[in-house]
Design a protein around this motif. Structure first.
Motif, mmCIF file in Angstrom:
data_model
loop_
_atom_site.group_PDB
_atom_site.id
_atom_site.type_symbol
_atom_site.label_atom_id
_atom_site.label_comp_id
_atom_site.label_asym_id
_atom_site.label_seq_id
_atom_site.Cartn_x
_atom_site.Cartn_y
_atom_site.Cartn_z
ATOM 1 N N ARG A 1 -21.929 -41.801 51.596
ATOM 2 C CA ARG A 1 -22.885 -40.796 51.153
ATOM 3 C C ARG A 1 -22.242 -39.429 51.320
ATOM 4 N N LEU A 2 -22.742 -38.463 50.583
ATOM 5 C CA LEU A 2 -22.242 -37.100 50.659
ATOM 6 C C LEU A 2 -23.417 -36.152 50.783
ATOM 7 N N VAL A 3 -23.117 -34.918 51.174
ATOM 8 C CA VAL A 3 -24.116 -33.846 51.154
ATOM 9 C C VAL A 3 -23.569 -32.729 50.271
ATOM 10 N N LEU A 4 -24.434 -31.839 49.858
ATOM 11 C CA LEU A 4 -24.024 -30.772 48.950
ATOM 12 C C LEU A 4 -22.873 -29.946 49.520
ATOM 13 N N ALA A 5 -22.870 -29.756 50.836
ATOM 14 C CA ALA A 5 -21.806 -28.967 51.458
ATOM 15 C C ALA A 5 -20.430 -29.605 51.256
ATOM 16 N N ASP A 6 -20.389 -30.936 51.102
ATOM 17 C CA ASP A 6 -19.103 -31.608 50.881
ATOM 18 C C ASP A 6 -18.478 -31.218 49.548
ATOM 19 N N LEU A 7 -19.295 -30.742 48.613
ATOM 20 C CA LEU A 7 -18.793 -30.381 47.280
ATOM 21 C C LEU A 7 -18.469 -28.902 47.155
ATOM 22 N N ALA A 8 -18.824 -28.125 48.177
ATOM 23 C CA ALA A 8 -18.684 -26.671 48.082
ATOM 24 C C ALA A 8 -17.232 -26.217 47.961
ATOM 25 N N GLY A 9 -16.305 -27.010 48.456
ATOM 26 C CA GLY A 9 -14.903 -26.629 48.364
ATOM 27 C C GLY A 9 -14.229 -27.081 47.086
ATOM 28 N N HIS A 10 -14.996 -27.544 46.122
ATOM 29 C CA HIS A 10 -14.447 -28.089 44.886
ATOM 30 C C HIS A 10 -14.976 -27.335 43.667
ATOM 31 N N THR A 11 -14.290 -27.507 42.552
ATOM 32 C CA THR A 11 -14.798 -27.030 41.271
ATOM 33 C C THR A 11 -15.839 -28.027 40.765
ATOM 34 N N VAL A 12 -16.959 -27.526 40.263
ATOM 35 C CA VAL A 12 -18.045 -28.376 39.802
ATOM 36 C C VAL A 12 -18.190 -28.247 38.281
ATOM 37 N N ALA A 13 -18.327 -29.392 37.623
ATOM 38 C CA ALA A 13 -18.552 -29.409 36.173
ATOM 39 C C ALA A 13 -20.045 -29.267 35.906
ATOM 40 N N LEU A 14 -20.415 -28.309 35.052
ATOM 41 C CA LEU A 14 -21.815 -28.038 34.730
ATOM 42 C C LEU A 14 -22.050 -28.235 33.238
ATOM 43 N N ASN A 15 -23.026 -29.069 32.912
ATOM 44 C CA ASN A 15 -23.458 -29.236 31.524
ATOM 45 C C ASN A 15 -24.481 -28.146 31.248
ATOM 46 N N THR A 16 -24.052 -27.081 30.585
ATOM 47 C CA THR A 16 -24.923 -25.926 30.366
ATOM 48 C C THR A 16 -25.838 -26.100 29.166
ATOM 49 N N VAL A 17 -25.669 -27.171 28.401
ATOM 50 C CA VAL A 17 -26.509 -27.401 27.228
ATOM 51 C C VAL A 17 -27.775 -28.166 27.605
ATOM 52 N N SER A 18 -27.624 -29.246 28.368
ATOM 53 C CA SER A 18 -28.793 -30.077 28.664
ATOM 54 C C SER A 18 -28.826 -30.588 30.103
ATOM 55 N N THR B 1 -22.484 -35.258 28.175
ATOM 56 C CA THR B 1 -22.121 -36.186 29.244
ATOM 57 C C THR B 1 -20.707 -36.710 29.092
ATOM 58 N N ASP B 2 -20.271 -36.976 27.857
ATOM 59 C CA ASP B 2 -18.925 -37.503 27.643
ATOM 60 C C ASP B 2 -17.865 -36.531 28.157
ATOM 61 N N ASP B 3 -18.013 -35.248 27.833
ATOM 62 C CA ASP B 3 -17.045 -34.248 28.290
ATOM 63 C C ASP B 3 -17.129 -34.057 29.804
ATOM 64 N N TRP B 4 -18.327 -34.177 30.343
ATOM 65 C CA TRP B 4 -18.530 -34.055 31.790
ATOM 66 C C TRP B 4 -17.780 -35.174 32.517
ATOM 67 N N LEU B 5 -17.921 -36.400 32.052
ATOM 68 C CA LEU B 5 -17.220 -37.525 32.661
ATOM 69 C C LEU B 5 -15.712 -37.383 32.539
ATOM 70 N N ALA B 6 -15.257 -36.927 31.381
ATOM 71 C CA ALA B 6 -13.814 -36.775 31.165
ATOM 72 C C ALA B 6 -13.220 -35.754 32.125
ATOM 73 N N ALA B 7 -13.931 -34.661 32.364
ATOM 74 C CA ALA B 7 -13.426 -33.633 33.278
ATOM 75 C C ALA B 7 -13.333 -34.156 34.702
ATOM 76 N N ILE B 8 -14.302 -34.948 35.121
ATOM 77 C CA ILE B 8 -14.286 -35.496 36.487
ATOM 78 C C ILE B 8 -13.209 -36.563 36.622
ATOM 79 N N ALA B 9 -13.096 -37.453 35.646
ATOM 80 C CA ALA B 9 -12.082 -38.511 35.705
ATOM 81 C C ALA B 9 -10.679 -37.929 35.743
ATOM 82 N N ALA B 10 -10.490 -36.761 35.114
ATOM 83 C CA ALA B 10 -9.172 -36.115 35.091
ATOM 84 C C ALA B 10 -8.911 -35.284 36.339
ATOM 85 N N SER B 11 -9.829 -35.352 37.313
ATOM 86 C CA SER B 11 -9.713 -34.613 38.578
ATOM 87 C C SER B 11 -9.767 -33.104 38.401
#
Length: 294
Positions: free
Chosen positions: A184-201, A224-234
């Protein structure tokens, strides 16, 4: 607004479709691309509509176009008019046209297949057509669908919503990330990372984090497709709901529970006023039945 050179009676359906596309996209160039016309043609069509109505519908003072109060009021009327026109055409094509259910991503999550199967069993003469439309109202505001499954807050005027259920949030991380092995994770665990945001929906914004503990950077995507691609590519990590984990497994992405993030409400939405399809009330009732809410 200058005095109109022709009256509302000279307006055509293309004027309404163009205006609705501009209202959805917030940009004339993108609206023109959606309509497969040139940007100057879209601008002329909008100007002709405003001239005929003798009202300014779009505020052009900023890079991202916004609707004026008159534009927001007219958008709802235009969407109803376009939907009514399409319904009229359907009379000659079939007695019972398909019921169009829009979604921007992940439909009804784990409830999607049960909903579609139950509908087919109980309404074999009315196809339920599931349509993905990448905009904030999944095509509902512009009349592209009869109802829509929407997540998060729904502030678009002229829509009526019914809460179906809520979904827990999860983090989406690259499969080779150190975060992927955590239970499990908490939001603070993601604070040191770049986050992908879907600004359309999407439903995730930086407001999900405290002001003093937000992610170090963001990248924006449109679906969603572009969001997944960005995460999979690290390139980033992401935050979504369990519906995405259910419907969008990806070999390069691991979904990890995020229990300290607030859940996301899922609504069934329709346009205010008379139902655009005679079976719409049946869909609302079945959606509540399938998702377990009265």
């Amino acid at each position: 607004m200058t005095k109109g050179t022709f009256g509302p009676g000279a307006l055509e359906l293309r004027h309404l479709r163009c205006f609705l596309a501009i209202a959805d996209e917030g940009n004339i160039t993108r609206a023109a691309a959606r309509l497969r016309i040139t940007q100057p043609a879209a601008s002329r069509t909008l100007a002709a509509l405003e001239d005929a109505l003798r009202a300014r519908l779009v505020d052009r003072s900023t890079h991202h176009l916004t609707l004026t109060p008159e534009g927001r009021a007219f958008r709802d009327k235009a969407a109803v008019a376009v939907a009514a026109f399409e319904d009229a055409l359907d009379v000659g094509r079939s007695v019972r046209r398909a019921l169009r259910l829009g979604h921007a991503w992940s439909a009804a999550g784990a409830y999607t297949t049960p909903l579609l199967r139950r509908w087919r069993a109980t309404h074999p003469d009315v196809p339920l057509e599931l349509l993905r439309v990448d905009d904030r109202t999944a095509g509902l505001a512009r009349g592209a669908v009869d109802a829509a499954l929407l997540r998060g807050s729904v502030g678009t005027p002229g829509l009526v919503t019914e809460l179906l259920y809520t979904e827990a949030r999860v983090a989406a991380v690259p499969v080779d990330s150190a975060l992927a092995g955590r239970g499990r994770l908490v939001l603070a665990d993601l604070a040191g990372h770049t986050v992908a945001l879907n600004t359309v929906s999407g439903t995730t914004t930086l407001d999900l984090w405290p002001v003093d503990a937000r992610p170090t950077g963001t990248i924006t995507v449109a679906n969603t497709d572009d969001w997944l691609a960005a995460i999979a590519a690290s390139r980033a990590v992401g935050v979504t709901t369990t519906a995405t984990a259910d419907l969008h497994p990806h070999p390069g992405v691991v979904y990890v529970p995020l229990p300290d993030a607030p859940p996301v409400p899922v609504f069934l939405a329709r346009r205010d006023g008379p139902p655009s399809h005679p079976a719409l009330r049946d869909l609302c009732a079945l959606a509540h039945e399938v998702t377990g809410r009265d």
